[in-house]
Design a protein around this motif. Structure first.
Motif, short mmCIF file in Angstrom:
data_model
loop_
_atom_site.label_atom_id
_atom_site.label_comp_id
_atom_site.label_asym_id
_atom_site.label_seq_id
_atom_site.Cartn_x
_atom_site.Cartn_y
_atom_site.Cartn_z
N GLN A 3 0.83 -1.21 0.00
CA GLN A 3 0.00 0.00 0.00
C GLN A 3 0.87 1.26 0.00
OE1 GLN A 3 -2.26 -1.12 3.51
NE2 GLN A 3 -4.05 -1.66 2.28
N LYS A 21 0.95 3.93 -3.26
CA LYS A 21 0.59 5.35 -3.07
C LYS A 21 1.65 6.26 -3.67
CE LYS A 21 -1.03 8.56 0.49
NZ LYS A 21 -1.31 8.75 1.93
N ASN A 49 -5.34 8.45 -5.13
CA ASN A 49 -6.06 8.33 -3.88
C ASN A 49 -6.68 6.94 -3.69
OD1 ASN A 49 -5.65 11.10 -3.18
ND2 ASN A 49 -7.24 11.65 -4.67
N GLU A 50 -6.39 6.03 -4.63
CA GLU A 50 -6.99 4.71 -4.51
C GLU A 50 -6.38 3.93 -3.34
OE1 GLU A 50 -6.25 6.02 -8.71
OE2 GLU A 50 -4.87 5.06 -7.29
N THR A 51 -7.18 3.03 -2.79
CA THR A 51 -6.71 2.13 -1.75
C THR A 51 -6.66 0.72 -2.31
OG1 THR A 51 -7.72 3.48 -0.02
CG2 THR A 51 -7.17 1.21 0.55
N ASN A 77 -10.07 0.07 -4.17
CA ASN A 77 -11.31 0.73 -3.73
C ASN A 77 -12.48 -0.26 -3.65
OD1 ASN A 77 -9.93 3.12 -3.60
ND2 ASN A 77 -10.69 3.91 -5.55
#
Length: 373
Positions: free
Chosen positions: A215, A219, A225-227, A279
């Protein structure tokens, strides 16, 4: 630890080649089809004892273009510089013979004994298969990641696969001869349960430990901004309330009749998978090409960092044709990360010498560029 040199004979399209490497960055440039990727594959052999392209060893013996016949052998040899001493690794394959892996002229009894000596991570166009293919590709990737840092895991995996093959062969024998012997079949339940449970627990722990790093790198690379989430899926995953009364052995008994009909073991850790989400949705279905590439690079960089944390060794990093497949922004992010993280020795293939030189200038390390014809 780094690779000092490499000598290959009759390996793929190369009759014979020798390289003396930089301990930092080494680049192979040349046209498509010149054999750049084959050199990376030879380095992968030195690390893992096999090709990263998934082909059999015998397919890598060079075929003569003039006589249209294959040679009798291939050999790969390399000197590895360690903290205390240097070691010579040699791999030799002769037609109709068993592959030999030697360390300082002493042949390993088992290839598994070599895994982890020189860890490696490769980033290549073939990584896309991790997202697009079925679970087998992801299981192999997971097994490769853990095996480089955990010899007990590799031993359990080998024993599990051997037992699974024997159980499946017996199920096929039963059907072919129209007989069934439960006692004979249950002989395999205990080792499958023992080794399967060990593998399951280690996979669970590894995925949980590497996820925050994946993660983190995603980033940085994506600047988005995606997870992203990586979930370990297994037939042995059960709710907390059921953990005490459901084991791998019970799973085998529950699916006995199904296994008899199918003539193979339908449930177990050999059916495990990794679920890649962004997401809350599958990256395979909803991620753009750029997002998928960013995720795969983050996955591989996390693998490097995890290997380094566990073993205190810097894996060699093999970057195959990476700059043709990424946009300039992602290349910049990757180079920046390589600079910051001290990822150790790096090997790069590219078709454009000028582009490679520009990339190398941005990395503050010694480098060598080899032109492959």
């Amino acid at each position: 630890m780094f690779v000092k040199n490499l000598k290959i004979i009759n390996f793929k399209n190369h009759p014979e080649k020798t390289f003396d490497f930089s301990s930092d960055i080494n680049c192979f440039v040349g046209n498509n089809g010149s054999g750049k990727t084959n050199i990376l594959d030879a380095l992968h052999y030195i690390s893992m004892g096999k090709s990263f392209l998934g082909v059999s060893d015998f397919q890598n013996i060079r075929t003569s273009e003039t006589e249209n016949k294959s040679e009798d052998f291939f050999s790969i040899e390399s000197e590895i510089v360690g903290e205390e001493k240097n070691d010579i690794i040699k791999i030799l394959l002769q037609k109709e013979s068993k592959k030999l892996i030697k360390k300082n002229e002493k042949t390993y009894d088992r290839m598994a004994d070599h895994i982890g000596f020189l860890p490696s991570v490769i980033i290549s166009p073939y990584d896309a298969n991790l997202i697009s293919d079925g679970g087998e590709s992801r299981r192999k990737f997971l097994d490769s990641m853990i095996s480089q840092t955990d010899s007990e895991y590799l031993f359990s995996l080998i024993q599990y696969q051997k037992t699974l093959q024997q159980r499946n062969a017996l199920l096929k024998y039963f059907q072919k001869n129209r007989i069934f012997d439960l006692d004979s079949l249950e002989i395999y339940n205990e080792p499958l349960n023992k080794f399967g449970t060990q593998i399951f627990e280690k996979r669970q722990q590894f995925v949980a430990s590497i996820l925050p790093t994946i993660q983190h790198f995603y980033k940085i690379i994506s600047k988005g901004n995606e997870t992203v989430i990586v979930t370990y899926e297994s037939d042995l995953n059960v709710s907390d309330s059921a953990k005490n009364d459901r084991s791998f052995e019970i799973l085998l008994k529950e699916n006995l009749e199904k296994d008899r009909l199918l003539t193979y073991t339908s449930k177990g850790i050999h059916k495990d998978d990794l679920r890649f989400e962004m997401n809350g949705n599958l990256i395979k279905k909803f991620g753009s090409q750029g997002q998928q590439k960013s995720f795969l690079i983050a996955l591989k960089l996390a693998q490097i960092k995890r290997i380094k944390e566990i073993t205190n060794k810097n894996p060699i990093l093999l970057l195959d044709d990476i700059f043709d497949k990424l946009d300039d922004n992602r290349v910049s992010q990757l180079i920046e990360l390589v600079n910051e993280q001290d990822f150790g020795q790096i090997f790069i293939t590219d078709t454009h010498k000028e582009r490679t030189e520009n990339v190398v200038k941005r990395i503050n390390e010694e480098s060598r560029i080899f032109e492959i014809n």
